[in-house]
Structure formats: structure tokens, C-alpha cells
Design an enzyme around this catalytic site. Sequence first.
Site, PDB file in Angstrom:
ATOM      1  N   HIS A  33      -2.165  27.087 -73.562  1.00  0.00           N
ATOM      2  CA  HIS A  33      -2.145  27.461 -74.995  1.00  0.00           C
ATOM      3  C   HIS A  33      -3.566  27.800 -75.487  1.00  0.00           C
ATOM      4  O   HIS A  33      -4.069  27.193 -76.430  1.00  0.00           O
ATOM      5  CB  HIS A  33      -1.529  26.327 -75.831  1.00  0.00           C
ATOM      6  CG  HIS A  33      -0.860  26.842 -77.076  1.00  0.00           C
ATOM      7  ND1 HIS A  33       0.366  26.424 -77.512  1.00  0.00           N
ATOM      8  CD2 HIS A  33      -1.263  27.761 -77.999  1.00  0.00           C
ATOM      9  CE1 HIS A  33       0.698  27.049 -78.629  1.00  0.00           C
ATOM     10  NE2 HIS A  33      -0.277  27.871 -78.940  1.00  0.00           N
ATOM     11  N   GLU A  85       4.419  21.083 -73.873  1.00  0.00           N
ATOM     12  CA  GLU A  85       2.999  21.297 -73.564  1.00  0.00           C
ATOM     13  C   GLU A  85       2.248  19.972 -73.623  1.00  0.00           C
ATOM     14  O   GLU A  85       2.251  19.332 -74.676  1.00  0.00           O
ATOM     15  CB  GLU A  85       2.388  22.287 -74.554  1.00  0.00           C
ATOM     16  CG  GLU A  85       3.037  23.665 -74.478  1.00  0.00           C
ATOM     17  CD  GLU A  85       2.490  24.649 -75.518  1.00  0.00           C
ATOM     18  OE1 GLU A  85       1.543  24.311 -76.259  1.00  0.00           O
ATOM     19  OE2 GLU A  85       3.029  25.754 -75.599  1.00  0.00           O
ATOM     20  N   ASP A  98       1.392  31.634 -72.029  1.00  0.00           N
ATOM     21  CA  ASP A  98       0.344  30.776 -72.591  1.00  0.00           C
ATOM     22  C   ASP A  98       0.983  29.604 -73.328  1.00  0.00           C
ATOM     23  O   ASP A  98       0.276  28.760 -73.883  1.00  0.00           O
ATOM     24  CB  ASP A  98      -0.507  31.607 -73.570  1.00  0.00           C
ATOM     25  CG  ASP A  98      -1.666  30.819 -74.147  1.00  0.00           C
ATOM     26  OD1 ASP A  98      -2.356  30.134 -73.362  1.00  0.00           O
ATOM     27  OD2 ASP A  98      -1.896  30.876 -75.374  1.00  0.00           O
ATOM     28  N   ASP A 122      11.351  45.673 -83.010  1.00  0.00           N
ATOM     29  CA  ASP A 122      11.148  44.762 -84.135  1.00  0.00           C
ATOM     30  C   ASP A 122      12.010  45.271 -85.283  1.00  0.00           C
ATOM     31  O   ASP A 122      11.689  46.280 -85.919  1.00  0.00           O
ATOM     32  CB  ASP A 122       9.655  44.754 -84.537  1.00  0.00           C
ATOM     33  CG  ASP A 122       9.337  43.758 -85.648  1.00  0.00           C
ATOM     34  OD1 ASP A 122      10.241  43.428 -86.432  1.00  0.00           O
ATOM     35  OD2 ASP A 122       8.168  43.343 -85.734  1.00  0.00           O
ATOM     36  N   ARG A 145       5.718  31.753 -78.174  1.00  0.00           N
ATOM     37  CA  ARG A 145       6.200  30.369 -78.204  1.00  0.00           C
ATOM     38  C   ARG A 145       7.123  30.132 -77.009  1.00  0.00           C
ATOM     39  O   ARG A 145       7.940  30.995 -76.667  1.00  0.00           O
ATOM     40  CB  ARG A 145       6.991  30.092 -79.495  1.00  0.00           C
ATOM     41  CG  ARG A 145       6.128  29.857 -80.731  1.00  0.00           C
ATOM     42  CD  ARG A 145       5.306  28.573 -80.639  1.00  0.00           C
ATOM     43  NE  ARG A 145       4.479  28.329 -81.798  1.00  0.00           N
ATOM     44  CZ  ARG A 145       3.181  28.633 -81.916  1.00  0.00           C
ATOM     45  NH1 ARG A 145       2.555  29.236 -80.920  1.00  0.00           N
ATOM     46  NH2 ARG A 145       2.506  28.317 -83.002  1.00  0.00           N
TER      47      ARG A 145
END
Length: 314
Positions: free
Chosen positions: A286, A267, A262, A175, A238
Amino acid sequence: MNKVLITPKSFQKFREKPIKMLQEKGYEVIENQTGRTLTEDELIEYGKSGVVGVIVGVDPLPASVLTNCDQLKAISKYGVGTDNIDLGKADELGIQVSKAMGTNNISVAELAVGLMFESARKLSQSVQAVKNFGWGRTIGSELTGKKVALIGGGQIGKEVAKRCRGLQMEVSIYDPYFNDDSFLIEFGVSRSESLDDLLADADFVSLHLPVTDDTKHIMNAKTLSQMKETAILINTARGELVDEKALLSALQNGEIAVAAQDVYSQEPPEQGDSLVSLPNFILTPHIGAFTNEAVERMAIVSTENLITMLQGNE
Ligand code: NAD
């Protein structure tokens, strides 16, 4: 009376208290009763009817919708991912935007770890075998001692890190904006400056970053090929972070072992979608933030945020 629109489907479960909060402040509350995500046209209709504030889930709020909402003053995100909102346009139009921070990070982190177990132990496959009155067993792997690469070390990434450390896994975060050294020391987590090195070494790669122009398709043919053939990709962030064509090919060709997500680019996915049809691709609908605890926190915090923004505007 000023109108407020509430779009998220799961808001219904804990609607009583937040709706009372809004009504006590004098707002007329309109709820999405369709049982699905609203379309741009439907949102424009609400906008034209004089809605001043929206508590929004994943419903689309691009520039074309925002410019048609003359009275709109505030958007309160029910959750933390604001990629469905044109933030630049909102700013230009003087529409305030807030996120329900710290409300669903634990639920999403627990699902990410759950998907690690699911991928490593083939849980649903085994349950299904028995439901079919079979007893076929698939050999699994332990999580203990395995290396986890977390791409994104924000609110969710950190909760995943803590849980993986609890399972005695080795955890490293990639990160570029991470600056919480005390977290690394407290939980025995390392930080990698190089995504390439991290991908090459990890048994699990778990995504916990937002979608931006820079991060879209961060997992692509090149980055997927850097992963080990035995590695497992987890995506609870995402769908757009993963190039799904490249993932299909990587899973079909054994470049990586499993992907468990997920989230998806569309979707729900289309019937017969090639990736969804693969046995080594797992997709949940999701449900990351879909727990009693997170839904209640999101409902209350997003309502408080909306009231704060609207009252500041009066
Ligand atoms: P956060 O803002 O707390 O953390 C995101 C982290 O990503 C930050 O630390 C940021 O520095 C880092 N980051 C940004 N660009 C990066 C890059 N190029 N490479 C690596 N790291 C980068 O957000 P969060 O609450 O932890 O959410 C993470 C993701 O989870 C978001 O995409 C969000 O939309 C998603 N999410 C999914 C669900 C679900 O239901 N599945 C629920 C909530 C959030």
C-alpha cells in the site's frame, strides 16, 4: 482544550507544519504513536476522551466507533478513499467528513504505471536473480502500442491515462459517470460503454474506482475470464474490488498472465497466503500515496480541511 487525533503513520514525516497550524488554532494534538493502524477499541477510547476532530488514514471508523465518539464533529480523510468510514452514520450523527482531494493522484498513477513495467519486464525478479549472483534472464514485453483499459476515470485514472498516452499506449476508460469529453479529445483517449468489450480487448486492465456495494468484486470469475490469457491486471485502488479466490484460480490456470496490486483484502496478508505465494502475483505494501510529495500534500490539506470543518462548527 479541544482535542484533535491524528492517526496516519506517515503523517509523522511532515508533522511539524500541520501540528503548528492546529496548535495555533488552540487544539490539543494527540498523535498515533503505535506505528500501526489503530483498532476500533483504541479509536473508541480516544472518542470517549473527548476528541472533536480526527485526521484519519485507513483506521476503521464504522458506526460502532462513531456512536461512541460523543464530541466528534469532523473527520478529515488523509487521502481520498473513505471506505473505512461509515459515511451514512457520520451524516446521521452530524459529523462532517472531508477528503484530501488532488493530493496523491500523481503518486498513485505513477505506481500504477510502475507496476505495468514491473509486470511486463519482471524487474524485481531480475534484480533478485543478480542479488543471488545469478544472471538468469526472463524475456519481457514492451508497453508501447499495448491497450490499456482503465476502470474508473477519476483523478487517478486520468493521470494514469496521460502517462500511458505518453508511452504511446492505446487507452480506453470504462466509467459510467465520466463526462469530461474535452479530456478524451486532448489526450487521445477513448471511452467504452461496455466493460465486457473492454476487458476482452485489453493488454492491461487497471482499476481506479472506489469500493461500493456495486463495485465490490468487480473483478470476479466472470470478468477475469473475459480478459486475454496474456493480460495483466493492475490494482492500486482497493483490495475488495477483486475476488481474490477467483484471481487465485485465474492466475493458477493461466486465464490471465499476471496481477500486480498495491492493495489487498487484508493488509498485511496472512503468512503463507496462497495468492501472495504465486510467482505471477505481485503485491506492494500500500505504497501508492507513500511518496514525499504526496505525504506532505496530504498532511497539509487534511489539516486545512479539519480546521475549516471545526471552525465552521464553532
Ligand atoms: P475519484 O473519485 O477521483 O475517481 C473514481 C472514479 O471511479 C470516478 O470517476 C467514478 O465515476 C468512477 N466509478 C464509480 N463507480 C464506477 C463503476 N461502477 N465503474 C467504473 N467507474 C466507476 O477517485 P480516485 O482519487 O481516482 O481514487 C480511485 C481509487 O484509488 C479509490 O479506490 C481510492 O481508494 C484508491 N486510492 C488508492 C491509493 C493507494 O495508496 N493505493 C491512494 C489513493 C486512492
